[in-house]
Write an enzyme that holds these catalytic residues in place. Structure first.
Site, PDB file in Angstrom:
ATOM      1  CG  ASN A   1      -1.913   1.151   1.203  1.00  0.00           C
ATOM      2  OD1 ASN A   1      -2.530   1.422   0.180  1.00  0.00           O
ATOM      3  ND2 ASN A   1      -2.042   1.848   2.318  1.00  0.00           N
TER       4      ASN A   1
ATOM      5  CB  SER B   1      -3.564   4.663  -9.250  1.00  0.00           C
ATOM      6  OG  SER B   1      -4.152   5.805  -9.835  1.00  0.00           O
TER       7      SER B   1
ATOM      8  CE1 TYR C   1       0.471   7.402  -7.082  1.00  0.00           C
ATOM      9  CE2 TYR C   1      -1.147   7.598  -8.844  1.00  0.00           C
ATOM     10  CZ  TYR C   1      -0.811   7.222  -7.559  1.00  0.00           C
ATOM     11  OH  TYR C   1      -1.761   6.640  -6.748  1.00  0.00           O
TER      12      TYR C   1
ATOM     13  CB  ALA D   1       5.664   5.232 -15.121  1.00  0.00           C
TER      14      ALA D   1
ATOM     15  CE  LYS E   1       0.239   3.764  -7.018  1.00  0.00           C
ATOM     16  NZ  LYS E   1       0.291   2.903  -5.821  1.00  0.00           N
TER      17      LYS E   1
ATOM     18  CB  ILE F   1      -9.104   7.366  -2.311  1.00  0.00           C
ATOM     19  CG1 ILE F   1      -9.277   6.233  -3.335  1.00  0.00           C
ATOM     20  CG2 ILE F   1      -9.528   6.906  -0.917  1.00  0.00           C
ATOM     21  CD1 ILE F   1     -10.686   5.727  -3.491  1.00  0.00           C
TER      22      ILE F   1
END
Length: 371
Positions: A216, A268, A281, A283, A285, A314
């Site tokens: 996470n 994501s 980010y 890339a 995910k 979120i």
């Protein structure tokens, strides 16, 4: 924007006519907006009336904002969500009490006694906390408020709120462990293999192995790729993707040995669709999604399921950088009409970790119908 600033200036100076103009313009639309969230026009009217009452009462202390509409809609949205959360808490508590009443007649007396003892232990631990620490704990864990929101309401720094929460959790952990419920807390950099090895050594020593792994950890970078430094690129890759590799690599041997296991990667929607100004980010995910599918095929014969949750917008600290008008525009794009909650992601992760055995290799969209 200029008209709103002029109107705000007049209201701050006590111009009742300017206030009435704003009230007449926005009262009805805000009520309908609040009702779309709460499901109750009565509750919606109370929320909007309370908002305007506070707006006029505190007019001299109103912050400068760029858009009157954005400010009012954000305020109503927050109050409406808070109302729903309070209703949900009350309903859940009622259901809990009813379920406990039903359980008392049929449950094992020993289990009932142990439950009451543990509940009393937790209550007693909370009662011994300093007043400020207990208040912060209740606001965060029972009212669902974020650190920044708590800090603002109590006139504290976010770091102070974090420190108090850490102390509260450590106190609870100590008492729960005294009740012989195993618990391991560890703070470290999961992108560092040596740090991960230390953690898994502690897991092996205390629990003997690992059944479910949830990856996470994650950070974001907002900006053009051409403006991003190599150091920033390495940092986000280190935290978002290398951490997943490290933890999977160390968890898999335990799962293969026991011929079962679950790996859940928090990803994501940007790993699927990509996002402008979040190339790095996206890339990382996307890498998590590809790794999820590949590992599912690799580990399927060993009865290990690997899935990813592709989260949409979120409501977490990661989105605090957004301006009010940007947030309203974002919510307007989401068919569900709101941001997702961290608790909802946790519920899905729990389900994947303990309920499914056939589902594997899936990137599960969790975005309110957004992407």
């Amino acid at each position: 924007m200029l008209n709103d600033l002029l109107t705000l200036a007049r209201i701050r100076e006590g111009d009742i006519k300017a206030f009435e103009d704003v009230f007449r313009r926005y009262y009805s639309p805000l009520c309908w907006y609040a009702m779309s969230i709460t499901g109750s026009m009565e509750a919606a009217e109370e929320i909007v009336e309370e908002l305007f009452y506070g707006f006029w009462r505190d007019r001299e202390r109103l912050p400068l904002f760029r858009s009157m509409k954005s400010y009012l809609y954000i305020a109503v949205r927050n109050q409406s969500f808070q109302y729903c959360e309070h209703q949900e808490v009350r309903n859940k508590y009622r259901e809990f009490v009813l379920s406990r009443k039903g359980r008392t007649q049929d449950s094992n007396p020993q289990e009932e006694m142990e439950y009451q003892e543990l509940r009393h232990l937790i209550d007693a631990t909370l009662a011994r906390m300093p007043e400020r620490r207990l208040r912060i704990f209740r606001m965060h864990r029972m009212e669902g408020k974020k650190y920044a929101e708590i800090a603002s309401q109590l006139s504290l720094s976010v770091k102070t709120v974090e420190a108090e929460m850490t102390k509260a959790l450590k106190a609870l952990k100590k008492e729960i462990e005294n009740y012989q419920v195993p618990c391991l807390a560890y703070m470290g950099d999961m992108g560092d293999m040596d740090c991960c090895k230390e953690l898994f050594a502690k897991i092996k020593k205390q629990f003997g192995g690992i059944d479910v792994l949830v990856n996470n950890a994650g950070v974001s970078y907002i900006g053009l790729l051409q403006d991003m430094s190599s150091e920033d690129w390495d940092k986000i890759l280190h935290m978002n993707l290398t951490s997943v590799f490290n933890c999977c690599k160390l968890a898999i041997p335990y799962m293969v040995h026991q011929k079962q296991g679950k790996i859940i990667n928090i990803s994501s929607v940007w790993g699927v669709a990509g996002a402008s100004c979040e190339a790095a980010y996206s890339a990382t995910k996307g890498g998590i999604n590809a790794l999820t599918r590949a590992l599912a095929k690799e580990l399927g014969p060993s009865n290990i399921q690997v899935n990813a949750i592709a989260c949409g917008a979120i409501d977490t600290e990661m989105n605090q950088w957004m301006e009010e008008d940007e947030l309203i525009a974002l919510v307007d794009e989401i068919p569900a009409g709101r941001l997702g909650k961290a608790e909802e992601v946790a519920d899905l992760a729990y389900h994947l970790g303990y309920k499914e055995s056939y589902l594997t290799g899936q990137i599960i969209g969790f975005d309110g119908g957004w992407i």
